[in-house]
Design an enzyme around this catalytic site. Structure first.
Site, PDB file in Angstrom:
ATOM      1  N   HIS A  33       0.392   4.634   8.343  1.00 26.68           N
ATOM      2  CA  HIS A  33      -0.951   5.157   8.076  1.00 26.68           C
ATOM      3  C   HIS A  33      -1.035   5.683   6.654  1.00 26.68           C
ATOM      4  O   HIS A  33      -2.013   5.442   5.938  1.00 26.68           O
ATOM      5  CB  HIS A  33      -1.278   6.255   9.097  1.00 26.68           C
ATOM      6  N   CYS A  34       0.000   6.397   6.211  1.00 28.66           N
ATOM      7  CA  CYS A  34       0.014   6.962   4.855  1.00 28.66           C
ATOM      8  C   CYS A  34       0.068   5.878   3.785  1.00 28.66           C
ATOM      9  O   CYS A  34      -0.487   6.053   2.693  1.00 28.66           O
ATOM     10  CB  CYS A  34       1.216   7.889   4.678  1.00 28.66           C
ATOM     11  N   MET A  35       0.758   4.776   4.070  1.00 33.87           N
ATOM     12  CA  MET A  35       0.981   3.741   3.058  1.00 33.87           C
ATOM     13  C   MET A  35      -0.171   2.755   2.940  1.00 33.87           C
ATOM     14  O   MET A  35      -0.068   1.781   2.193  1.00 33.87           O
ATOM     15  CB  MET A  35       2.272   2.970   3.362  1.00 33.87           C
TER      16      MET A  35
END
Length: 412
Positions: A399-401
């Site tokens: 999700h962060c990437m």
């Protein structure tokens, strides 16, 4: 403005996403500076590149158009106005220091578009800058500051493209980030949306301007989720402040972009720096969460007050119940990161709750969180694993990437 870009849910078909591959910035990480650069350890960069490429390939295999930030930035600086805007905002006395601004700018303007993009993300150290240009002042800086002194800082957290900008329904925010180590990132992503041929003149900007000082108003995309039906979840966390949330809510209401902003009041912890580190969607009616944090979240909601302002009320029930009711669901399936207290904490540290959906019921997750991935599969979720040994050292998962640029709505 009508635009083809927009993110209308957390789980609808992902159509287009921006990522940033590991590279020169991560080769700058050392045991002595990684803490200041928000990484918990140095990376094995070659393996990180391999694993990130594998992640991109697995998204493309599911029909996702994946665009990479180094490439986008190289194409942006090929536009003369784009290059000028970036250098006007990056090569300034507060960053470079008096006495070297003209020299650094001249050097950067002489680089190829690709080398300039690599340098803007990867950094420019005093020891790389040519002595023939820097002269005596550069020599003094080198002698005084050592090898860790940068004229342009490395930006290894660009790996986590979620944070600098976030698409909320039909528009985007340009986020003032919390830590100084990340402030320059938003300049670069904003330049892409302003000047890149694929985006220029086609983007609605809801809020934010990286050329301004936002004070205590900080916002990071890992805390922001447009979940559908006019609702936006925002974590009030270590890195996203109430000052920013209230401003964003008012702007979204004024522009008709959202009807309700649900605020998740979270503890200010590195292990739970953003909402998406403890809570993500796996399907239209299924969430994965880290219970030790999420069960203690207090939920509040901003709504328009009908007079051009906002009103704030505490929500009844738990955070998950608030989300369920906002989406009009009778039931929300909940998968908790699994195991005993020790395993749950390790899983949380290893971004076990940080899923990103390719489509409803299809998620990407780090391979190392085997227990939790098994629980998801038992719930009927298709889990596509990515290797997290190196990519997760900055405390971020799939999700962060990813910064979704186009994602379909879901029919609730």
């Amino acid at each position: 403005m009508e635009t083809k870009f927009g993110v209308h849910s957390e789980v609808g078909q992902l159509r287009k996403v921006m990522v940033c591959a590991p590279g020169r910035a991560h080769q700058r990480l050392t045991p002595s500076n990684c803490d200041a650069l928000l990484f918990d350890d140095v990376l094995w960069v070659d393996n990180a590149k391999r694993d990130h490429f594998d992640f991109m390939t697995k998204m493309r295999d599911r029909g996702v158009e994946v665009v990479e930030m180094h490439n986008l930035l190289a194409e942006t600086v090929a536009v003369p106005e784009g290059k000028k805007w970036i250098l006007d905002n990056q090569v300034v006395p507060n960053q470079i220091g008096l006495g070297l601004v003209d020299e650094v700018r001249s050097y950067l303007e002489g680089l190829s578009n690709r080398d300039l993009a690599e340098t803007l993300i990867g950094g420019l150290s005093t020891h790389e800058f040519p002595e023939s240009i820097g002269g005596e002042q550069l020599e003094l800086i080198r002698d005084a500051a050592g090898v860790n002194e940068y004229l342009l800082p490395p930006l290894p957290n660009t790996l986590y493209t979620r944070d600098t900008t976030c698409w909320i329904y039909g528009g985007v925010t340009q986020n003032p980030l919390y830590w100084p180590a990340r402030h320059e990132e938003t300049i670069l992503t904003t330049s892409i949306y302003k000047f890149h041929p694929d985006f220029a003149g086609k983007v609605n900007v809801w809020w934010g301007d990286p050329t301004k000082d936002w004070g205590l108003a900080t916002l990071e995309g890992g805390d922001v989720m447009p979940i559908g039906k006019g609702n936006v979840l925002i974590g009030m966390s270590e890195r996203t402040s109430r000052q920013a949330i209230s401003q964003l809510a008012a702007t979204l209401f004024e522009k008709g972009a959202a009807e309700r902003v649900i605020v998740a009041a979270m503890p200010k912890l590195r292990a739970a720096m953003h909402l998406d580190t403890v809570f993500t969607f796996a399907d239209r009616d299924c969430v994965l969460l880290y219970p030790d944090i999420v069960n203690g979240i207090e939920a509040f909601s901003y709504r328009p007050d009908g007079k051009g302002g906002v009103e704030l009320h505490k929500d009844k029930g738990t955070f998950v119940e608030t989300v369920r009711d906002a989406l009009g669901l009778k039931k929300m399936r909940v998968v908790e990161t699994g195991g005993n207290a020790y395993m749950r904490e390790r899983t949380q540290w290893d971004s076990g709750a940080n899923l990103v959906c390719a489509s409803p019921g299809v998620v990407y997750a780090y391979d190392r969180n085997t227990y939790t991935n098994t629980l998801l599969r038992k719930e009927g979720i298709e889990v596509i694993t990515i290797i997290g040994a190196e990519l997760g050292r900055g405390r971020g998962g799939g999700h962060c990437m990813t910064c979704p640029i186009i994602r379909d709505a879901v029919d609730y």
